[in-house]
Write a protein that holds these residues in place. Structure first.
Motif, PDB file in Angstrom:
ATOM      1  N   PRO A 119       0.476  -1.171  -0.257  1.00 33.51           N
ATOM      2  CA  PRO A 119       0.209   0.100  -0.250  1.00 33.51           C
ATOM      3  C   PRO A 119       0.883   1.384  -0.220  1.00 33.51           C
ATOM      4  N   ARG A 120       1.864   1.263   0.383  1.00 37.23           N
ATOM      5  CA  ARG A 120       2.756   2.193   0.109  1.00 37.23           C
ATOM      6  C   ARG A 120       3.631   2.621  -1.201  1.00 37.23           C
ATOM      7  N   ASN A 166      -8.115   2.546   0.582  1.00 35.02           N
ATOM      8  CA  ASN A 166      -7.619   3.665   0.822  1.00 35.02           C
ATOM      9  C   ASN A 166      -7.842   4.248   2.169  1.00 35.02           C
ATOM     10  N   ARG A 167      -8.961   5.512   2.073  1.00 42.98           N
ATOM     11  CA  ARG A 167      -9.286   6.362   2.935  1.00 42.98           C
ATOM     12  C   ARG A 167     -11.095   6.460   3.460  1.00 42.98           C
ATOM     13  N   GLY A 226      -4.295  -0.737  -1.834  1.00 45.80           N
ATOM     14  CA  GLY A 226      -4.304   0.918  -1.095  1.00 45.80           C
ATOM     15  C   GLY A 226      -4.841   0.590   0.550  1.00 45.80           C
ATOM     16  N   GLN A 227      -5.048   1.158   1.751  1.00 47.61           N
ATOM     17  CA  GLN A 227      -4.588   0.599   2.408  1.00 47.61           C
ATOM     18  C   GLN A 227      -6.094   0.061   3.114  1.00 47.61           C
ATOM     19  N   THR A 228      -6.658   0.243   4.435  1.00 44.58           N
ATOM     20  CA  THR A 228      -7.527  -0.593   5.026  1.00 44.58           C
ATOM     21  C   THR A 228      -8.203   0.380   6.337  1.00 44.58           C
ATOM     22  N   PRO A 229      -9.402   1.328   6.052  1.00 45.80           N
ATOM     23  CA  PRO A 229     -10.221   2.442   6.431  1.00 45.80           C
ATOM     24  C   PRO A 229     -11.335   1.668   7.680  1.00 45.80           C
ATOM     25  N   LEU A 230     -10.605   0.228   8.156  1.00 41.33           N
ATOM     26  CA  LEU A 230     -11.811  -0.734   8.583  1.00 41.33           C
ATOM     27  C   LEU A 230     -13.193   0.356   9.493  1.00 41.33           C
ATOM     28  N   ALA A 231     -11.909   0.528  10.574  1.00 43.38           N
ATOM     29  CA  ALA A 231     -12.963   1.872  11.120  1.00 43.38           C
ATOM     30  C   ALA A 231     -13.854   2.496  10.583  1.00 43.38           C
ATOM     31  N   ASP A 280      -4.406   0.683  11.180  1.00 47.01           N
ATOM     32  CA  ASP A 280      -5.676   1.235  10.094  1.00 47.01           C
ATOM     33  C   ASP A 280      -5.584   2.842  10.184  1.00 47.01           C
ATOM     34  N   VAL A 281      -6.271   3.116   8.681  1.00 49.38           N
ATOM     35  CA  VAL A 281      -5.954   4.473   8.278  1.00 49.38           C
ATOM     36  C   VAL A 281      -7.179   5.405   8.469  1.00 49.38           C
TER      37      VAL A 281
END
Length: 436
Positions: free
Chosen positions: A161-162, A205-206, A249-254, A294-295
């Motif tokens: 993801p980076r 992503n976000r 991308g990244q993981t915006p779980l919350a 978590d992002v």
């Protein structure tokens, strides 16, 4: 978002009673006990030393639409009483499990999750039993909203993801076996077509992807997966196929949980909600250069109380989260093993935490589909008194090997919760708790 999608029902109708026993015709009160399943468990509230623990128990019957859960208001064949009036804590018993080819001398064995910890024999005694209806008993006949909340981050297919670099060895599910599993899940006739609504949300992503096309609740399962449409063009893809094509991308779980609650669940108060959350965790590592986490713009500590404190008609009716946690691959560099925060998310909302060691579990674990389908409705909560408070068992994550048996309607079944090293798939069925 637009209002609920009142789409034409394509699949046809199925029995309102979640299917019928193929051996006894259409009468759902004449089923037979076939199988016992345990979908993890939680520490009893106020018993952080694990002197009391809960197990999420599913009592299963075979029908012409697959295995379904036996509910309290149903009756077994040739039994005058309902299952709710028949089952008691004493209907269950713990028996010494078979571990590494030898029967234990105790009813259970505890060991730290970290390798090399000492095994300690423990006792477990059933103490209490209740059926937990998702949304409460007053809502058990309401139409259900099954929110599929699916992680779509790059770690699933080995994307860093980076940097965006691709490394197949780092993928947690390179073959997208979870997508195939969910396609089968939404088409299951064991989920009543006339009273089951679906919403599909992915996150990467976000922010989560909440679209009118897939997130708006619908009973038309073709919206999520239509097996009769071969190789549709991208603009005509069903929801699950589209998700499988867009990982990155990244993981915006919350944030995904938070926004889904606000935009989907609160917007449809007449539907009885449950969330099925799939994730391979967040990008956390012991390597500070790789650690992302978590992002989300919010934290789980703010979101969980919303889900647990959800109300309907003035009563608190938590939104259960069934967490399907796929372990990251060794090559990913991210932390492996069970996740305390995801387990707490499931426990505090009245859901269940299911840990999947590898993506192949989606193909090889035949109990996974009926287990998650059953958890959509609820589960039997069996409380057991234990000796896990023994000082010889250190604080932290604890793995418990045990075997639970049940005699019901003249049929006896048991479920071993052990690490079966003799199996070709080496599935770890041990219970996992966190001791304070």
């Amino acid at each position: 978002m637009a209002g609920r999608l009142e789409a034409t029902l394509i699949l046809g109708t199925v029995a309102v009673t979640l299917g019928c026993d193929s051996t006894v015709g259409l009468d759902p009160t004449r089923r037979s006990f076939q199988k016992l399943l345990v979908a993890g468990g939680c520490a009893q509230e106020g018993s952080e030393n694990l002197s009391f623990v809960d197990l999420n128990v599913l009592v299963m019957a075979a029908t012409d639409v697959g295995q379904v859960q036996l509910l309290p208001n149903e009756r077994l064949a040739r039994e005058p009483k309902s299952i709710g009036d028949t089952l008691t804590p004493q209907s269950f018993q713990f028996v010494p499990p078979n571990i590494d080819g030898a029967e234990s001398a105790d009813r259970g064995v505890a060991e730290p999750e970290a390798p090399g910890g000492a095994r300690v024999g423990i006792d477990l005694q059933p103490q209490n039993l209740e059926f937990v209806w998702n949304g409460g008993e007053a809502r058990k006949d309401d139409d259900r909203l099954v929110v599929l909340l699916l992680d779509n981050s790059g770690s699933l297919e080995g994307l860093d993801p980076r940097t965006g670099s691709f490394a197949p060895a780092a993928a947690s599910d390179e073959k997208e076996q979870h997508i195939t599993w969910f396609q089968d899940f939404v088409l299951s006739e064991a989920l009543p077509a006339e009273s089951t609504w679906f919403s599909l949300v992915s996150f990467q992503n976000r922010l989560p992807e909440l679209t009118d096309a897939f997130a708006v609740p619908t009973r038309n399962r073709d919206v999520l997966h239509n097996p009769d449409v071969a190789n549709p063009e991208p603009e005509g893809e069903n929801g699950l196929a589209k998700i499988g094509r867009k990982e990155g991308g990244q993981t915006p779980l919350a944030s995904a949980l938070d926004r889904t609650y606000e935009a989907v669940i609160k917007a449809n108060p007449d539907l009885n909600p449950v969330i099925v959350l799939f994730t391979d965790g967040v990008e956390e590592s012991d390597d500070p250069d790789k650690n992302i986490g978590d992002v989300s713009t919010v934290g789980l500590d703010a979101v969980v109380p919303k889900l647990a404190g959800h109300t309907f008609d003035g009563a608190v009716t938590p939104v259960p989260v069934i967490v399907m946690h796929l372990q990251p691959s060794v090559g990913s560099g991210y932390r492996r093993g069970r996740d305390k925060r995801l387990a707490e998310l499931a426990c505090k909302t009245g859901g269940a935490y299911l840990f999947l060691e590898r993506a192949d579990d989606f193909q090889t674990n035949d109990d996974l589909q009926p287990m998650v389908r059953s958890l959509v409705t609820g589960h039997w909560r069996l409380t057991a008194q234990t000796t896990l408070d023994n000082a010889a068992i250190p604080s932290g994550p604890v793995l418990v090997s045990a075997e639970l048996g049940l005699e019901l309607g003249g049929v006896t079944r048991s479920v071993p919760m052990v690490l079966n090293r003799e199996s070709s798939s080496v599935r770890d069925g041990r219970l996992w708790y966190f001791k304070n």
